[in-house]
Design a protein around this motif. Structure first.
Motif, mmCIF file in Angstrom:
data_model
loop_
_atom_site.group_PDB
_atom_site.id
_atom_site.type_symbol
_atom_site.label_atom_id
_atom_site.label_comp_id
_atom_site.label_asym_id
_atom_site.label_seq_id
_atom_site.Cartn_x
_atom_site.Cartn_y
_atom_site.Cartn_z
ATOM 1 N N GLY A 128 30.275 -10.747 -1.134
ATOM 2 C CA GLY A 128 30.381 -9.647 -0.433
ATOM 3 C C GLY A 128 31.872 -9.891 0.519
ATOM 4 O O GLY A 128 32.653 -8.676 0.754
ATOM 5 N N THR A 129 31.970 -11.010 0.909
ATOM 6 C CA THR A 129 33.268 -11.426 1.693
ATOM 7 C C THR A 129 34.337 -11.104 1.068
ATOM 8 O O THR A 129 35.346 -10.259 1.480
ATOM 9 N N THR A 130 34.265 -11.619 -0.467
ATOM 10 C CA THR A 130 35.479 -11.460 -1.367
ATOM 11 C C THR A 130 35.816 -9.897 -1.312
ATOM 12 O O THR A 130 36.862 -9.330 -1.305
ATOM 13 N N ALA A 131 34.712 -9.037 -1.383
ATOM 14 C CA ALA A 131 34.720 -7.597 -1.648
ATOM 15 C C ALA A 131 35.495 -7.056 -0.261
ATOM 16 O O ALA A 131 36.360 -6.137 -0.295
ATOM 17 N N LEU A 132 34.807 -7.372 0.929
ATOM 18 C CA LEU A 132 35.186 -6.819 2.173
ATOM 19 C C LEU A 132 36.854 -7.282 2.510
ATOM 20 O O LEU A 132 37.709 -6.239 2.875
ATOM 21 N N GLN A 133 37.118 -8.472 2.319
ATOM 22 C CA GLN A 133 38.491 -8.883 2.568
ATOM 23 C C GLN A 133 39.554 -8.293 1.566
ATOM 24 O O GLN A 133 40.550 -8.027 2.091
ATOM 25 N N GLY A 144 40.030 8.228 3.070
ATOM 26 C CA GLY A 144 40.570 9.147 2.082
ATOM 27 C C GLY A 144 41.345 8.528 1.130
ATOM 28 O O GLY A 144 42.088 9.158 0.047
ATOM 29 N N ASP A 145 41.578 7.158 1.132
ATOM 30 C CA ASP A 145 42.230 6.506 -0.103
ATOM 31 C C ASP A 145 41.551 6.517 -1.387
ATOM 32 O O ASP A 145 40.185 6.668 -1.314
ATOM 33 N N LYS A 165 33.256 2.935 -0.159
ATOM 34 C CA LYS A 165 32.642 4.255 -0.025
ATOM 35 C C LYS A 165 32.251 4.383 1.641
ATOM 36 O O LYS A 165 32.436 5.434 2.301
ATOM 37 N N ALA A 166 31.785 3.302 2.208
ATOM 38 C CA ALA A 166 31.212 3.093 3.550
ATOM 39 C C ALA A 166 32.497 3.552 4.466
ATOM 40 O O ALA A 166 32.635 3.908 5.518
ATOM 41 N N ALA A 167 33.687 3.145 4.086
ATOM 42 C CA ALA A 167 34.932 3.242 4.625
ATOM 43 C C ALA A 167 35.731 4.527 4.348
ATOM 44 O O ALA A 167 36.863 4.663 4.994
ATOM 45 N N GLY A 168 34.875 5.415 3.877
ATOM 46 C CA GLY A 168 35.268 6.870 3.472
ATOM 47 C C GLY A 168 36.479 7.187 2.455
ATOM 48 O O GLY A 168 37.194 7.899 2.476
ATOM 49 N N CYS A 169 36.361 6.280 1.354
ATOM 50 C CA CYS A 169 37.377 6.423 0.270
ATOM 51 C C CYS A 169 36.843 7.067 -0.880
ATOM 52 O O CYS A 169 35.563 7.167 -0.801
ATOM 53 N N ILE A 270 25.746 -7.947 6.991
ATOM 54 C CA ILE A 270 24.540 -7.508 7.395
ATOM 55 C C ILE A 270 24.639 -6.161 8.072
ATOM 56 O O ILE A 270 23.290 -5.584 7.837
ATOM 57 N N ARG A 271 25.275 -5.853 8.964
ATOM 58 C CA ARG A 271 25.225 -4.599 9.502
ATOM 59 C C ARG A 271 25.217 -3.538 8.481
ATOM 60 O O ARG A 271 24.494 -2.718 8.549
ATOM 61 N N LEU A 272 25.780 -3.461 7.407
ATOM 62 C CA LEU A 272 26.041 -2.551 6.404
ATOM 63 C C LEU A 272 24.607 -2.442 5.710
ATOM 64 O O LEU A 272 23.950 -1.531 5.435
ATOM 65 N N TYR A 273 24.175 -3.789 5.570
ATOM 66 C CA TYR A 273 22.672 -3.813 4.688
ATOM 67 C C TYR A 273 21.662 -3.357 5.726
ATOM 68 O O TYR A 273 20.904 -2.419 5.134
#
Length: 322
Positions: A128-133, A144-145, A165-169, A270-273
């Protein structure tokens, strides 16, 4: 304490149960009773000796970086208390998760909410950290990206699709055909079956290309990148390191990333979960003592989700949270 260790590089059969010294907890660290862990590709790469240039010497080694469990000991002024359920992304280069106890810095540990079972939490830290960072810090994604995730159904990829997706991409997923439904269920806008379509031949252009599978090279992907596009790969090898240095001055830059353990990022996962945005798919569960089988499962290529290990003490101890 008991731990699963290996005394030399080799295939999964080098992993065995051993008695090892209890880990020393230093100030600023917590001691965690390990309830669950998970296996990531880096674990078998280290075990097989593929990365001995990056992390030389020192046996026996206890594999694993993902931990979920309970605080067994901490500083008096720690943000945690004994008995707190936590997850941690172990901040020791050598790992240490596949043991009865592990130590970790406070700043790489996060408290678990009641809604998050330990075996699910254990699947989250490294991948999860790898994907996020990769997306946020290296890919500089913004709403929008157009984001392409290569290897979208794997452990890191499934997090990446949902985080983007959560970031609006707008998110395009690349995986094998039998993972189409899974990737679309994660929220992908479009699916590429890599057995039939090479995304690097596409007429589409992407702002962020995240190669979670470590399969496409920067040079191959360059043609489908927008002018200021970012290419991020999780493949930590010499070729990749050179690519990062060579492309740094270019507008289309490529980065090879190694995740850094941070409690703030664990809290974000955790927040996203908790908000129902991030779903964690578990491919299979093994008892900790069968870590060799779990390694083989990951080496053979997991279709979707994560391979989780549970300790003898876990026995669904937080089943009341399910």
């Amino acid at each position: 304490m008991k731990a699963m260790v290996y005394d030399d590089y080799g295939d999964a059969s080098v992993l065995h149960l051993a008695e090892v010294d209890f880990p020393d907890r230093r100030p600023g660290q917590v001691l965690i009773e390990v309830w669950a862990s998970s296996v990531n590709p880096i674990d078998y790469r280290l075990r097989s000796g593929q990365m001995k240039g990056l992390l030389p010497g020192g046996f026996p080694r206890i594999p694993g970086y993902d931990v979920a469990g309970v605080i067994a000991d901490c500083d008096a002024d720690s943000p945690f208390e004994v008995g707190d359920r936590v997850m941690a992304f172990l901040d020791s280069a050598r790992g240490g998760a596949c043991a009865e106890y592990a130590v970790c810095g406070v700043d790489a540990t996060a408290k678990l909410p009641a809604s998050l079972p330990a075996d699910v939490a254990a699947a989250m830290p490294l991948a999860g950290t790898t994907a996020l960072q990769s997306l946020r810090d290296h890919g500089n994604m913004s709403p929008g990206d157009r984001v392409l995730v290569n290897g979208a159904s794997g452990g890191v990829g499934m997090f990446a699709v949902q985080i983007a997706k959560a970031a609006g991409c707008h998110v395009d997923a690349v995986a094998s055909s039998d993972n189409r439904e899974f990737c679309m269920a994660l929220g992908a806008d479009h699916f590429y079956d890599y057995e039939r379509t090479d995304f690097t031949d596409s007429t589409e252009r992407w702002d962020v290309i995240f190669d979670a599978a470590g399969k496409a090279s920067y040079l191959e992907a360059r043609d489908v990148m927008t002018k200021d596009s970012r290419y991020v790969s999780t493949e930590p090898d010499l070729k990749g390191m050179i690519m990062t240095v060579l492309t740094w001055p270019l507008s289309k830059s490529g980065t090879v990333m190694l995740a850094k353990p941070k409690s703030s990022d664990l809290k974000e996962l955790i927040r996203l979960y908790e908000e129902g945005i991030l779903k964690v798919t578990i491919d299979s569960r093994y008892p900790m003592r069968e870590v060799a089988s779990a390694h083989r499962r990951v080496e053979d290529g997991v279709d979707r989700g994560k391979v989780v290990l549970t300790s003898d003490v876990y026995k669904g101890q937080d089943n009341d949270h399910h």
